[in-house]
Enzyme design. Structure first.
Site, mmCIF file in Angstrom:
data_model
loop_
_atom_site.group_PDB
_atom_site.id
_atom_site.type_symbol
_atom_site.label_atom_id
_atom_site.label_comp_id
_atom_site.label_asym_id
_atom_site.label_seq_id
_atom_site.Cartn_x
_atom_site.Cartn_y
_atom_site.Cartn_z
ATOM 1 N N LYS A 13 0.820 -1.218 0.000
ATOM 2 C CA LYS A 13 0.000 0.000 0.000
ATOM 3 C C LYS A 13 0.853 1.267 0.000
ATOM 4 C CE LYS A 13 -2.242 -1.014 3.781
ATOM 5 N NZ LYS A 13 -1.610 -2.334 4.065
ATOM 6 N N ARG A 88 -9.613 1.234 9.502
ATOM 7 C CA ARG A 88 -9.148 -0.119 9.806
ATOM 8 C C ARG A 88 -10.290 -1.029 10.246
ATOM 9 N NH1 ARG A 88 -3.601 -0.682 10.181
ATOM 10 N NH2 ARG A 88 -2.391 1.221 10.454
ATOM 11 N N ARG A 123 12.726 -9.706 4.724
ATOM 12 C CA ARG A 123 13.331 -8.367 4.760
ATOM 13 C C ARG A 123 14.464 -8.305 5.784
ATOM 14 N NH1 ARG A 123 8.119 -4.381 4.236
ATOM 15 N NH2 ARG A 123 7.755 -5.059 6.379
ATOM 16 N N ARG A 156 13.772 -6.833 11.695
ATOM 17 C CA ARG A 156 12.959 -6.006 12.584
ATOM 18 C C ARG A 156 11.915 -6.874 13.278
ATOM 19 N NH1 ARG A 156 9.886 -1.421 9.959
ATOM 20 N NH2 ARG A 156 9.004 -3.224 8.912
#
Length: 210
Positions: A13, A88, A123, A156
Site C-alpha cells: 500500500k 481499519r 526483509r 525487525r
C-alpha cells in the site's frame, strides 16, 4: 480523486500510495504520520490523543477520525487525497461517512498470506543506516552486511514470522469486513498485488480509469 488503499500488511500500500500521489498530484494521508504531526503541533485533537497515548490507552475511533478530518481541511487536499491506514474497522468507516469525508474509490491490493509472509520475513534492515534488503528479491552482495555502509543487517520485530502472522490475523478479523462494506456501496476495486510493482501500478490505473 478521493481514494482509500486497502490490503493486508506488506501488500504494498505505501509504495503504491507514493506512486499514485505523484501521478495524481494529491497527498497521501497516513494515519500514523498525521497522528504524530497533530500531537507535535498541539492541535485540540492532537492534545487529546497525546494524553491518551501517555496514559497508555488506545486512541479511540472518534479521535482518529477527528485528526483525519483536521488534516483533510488543509489546502493541499482540495483536489483529493489517498487514505492509507484508515479506516481499519467498520466503526471507523461509519465514522468517516458520518463526518462527511467522501470517498470515490477503494482499491484493495490482494496478496495471499503465504506471499506476504515471504515478503516480510525475508526483509533485512541495516542497524546503522536503515537501508533495506530482501533475501530473495534484493539480497546484499555479502550475506548479513549492508551494501551501503557495511553495517550489520537485522530482522525487525515487525518482520518476525510470529509478528507477521499475528498482524495478518488482526487484518482478517478487523479490516477485511470493510471489503463487503465498500463493495455494497459500489466503491470497491480489487487488484492483484502479487504481480510486479509496475504491473500492479498499471492495474490500479486501469481500475481508476486514469
Amino acid at each position: 480523486m478521493k481514494l482509500i488503499l486497502m490490503g493486508a500488511p506488506g501488500a504494498g500500500k505505501g509504495t503504491q500510495a507514493e506512486i499514485l500521489s505523484e501521478l495524481l498530484g494529491i497527498p497521501t494521508i497516513s494515519t500514523g504520520n498525521i497522528l504524530r504531526a497533530a500531537v507535535k503541533e498541539g492541535t485540540p485533537v492532537g492534545l487529546r490523543a497525546k494524553a491518551l497515548i501517555e496514559a497508555g490507552s488506545l486512541v479511540p475511533d472518534e479521535v482518529i477520525i477527528g485528526i483525519v478530518a483536521e488534516r483533510l481541511a488543509h489546502k493541499d487536499c482540495q483536489n483529493g487525497y489517498i487514505l492509507d491506514g484508515v479506516p481499519r474497522t467498520l466503526g471507523q468507516a461509519a465514522s468517516l461517512e458520518a463526518a462527511g469525508i467522501g470517498i470515490d474509490k477503494v482499491i484493495d491490493l490482494e496478496v495471499s498470506d503465504e506471499a506476504i509472509e515471504k515478503r516480510m520475513t525475508g526483509r533485512r534492515t541495516c542497524a546503522d543506516c536503515s537501508a533495506t534488503f530482501h533475501v530473495d528479491f534484493n539480497p546484499p552482495r555479502v550475506e548479513g552486511i549492508c551494501d551501503h555502509c557495511g553495517g550489520r543487517l537485522t530482522i525487525r520485530k515487525d518482520d518476525m514470522p510470529e509478528t507477521v502472522r499475528h498482524r495478518l490475523q488482526v487484518y482478517h478479523a478487523e479490516t477485511e469486513p470493510l471489503l463487503n462494506y465498500y463493495g455494497e456501496r459500489g466503491l470497491l476495486a480489487k487488484v492483484d498485488g502479487s504481480r510486479s510493482l509496475e504491473e500492479t501500478t498499471e492495474a490500479i490505473k486501469a481500475a481508476l480509469e486514469i
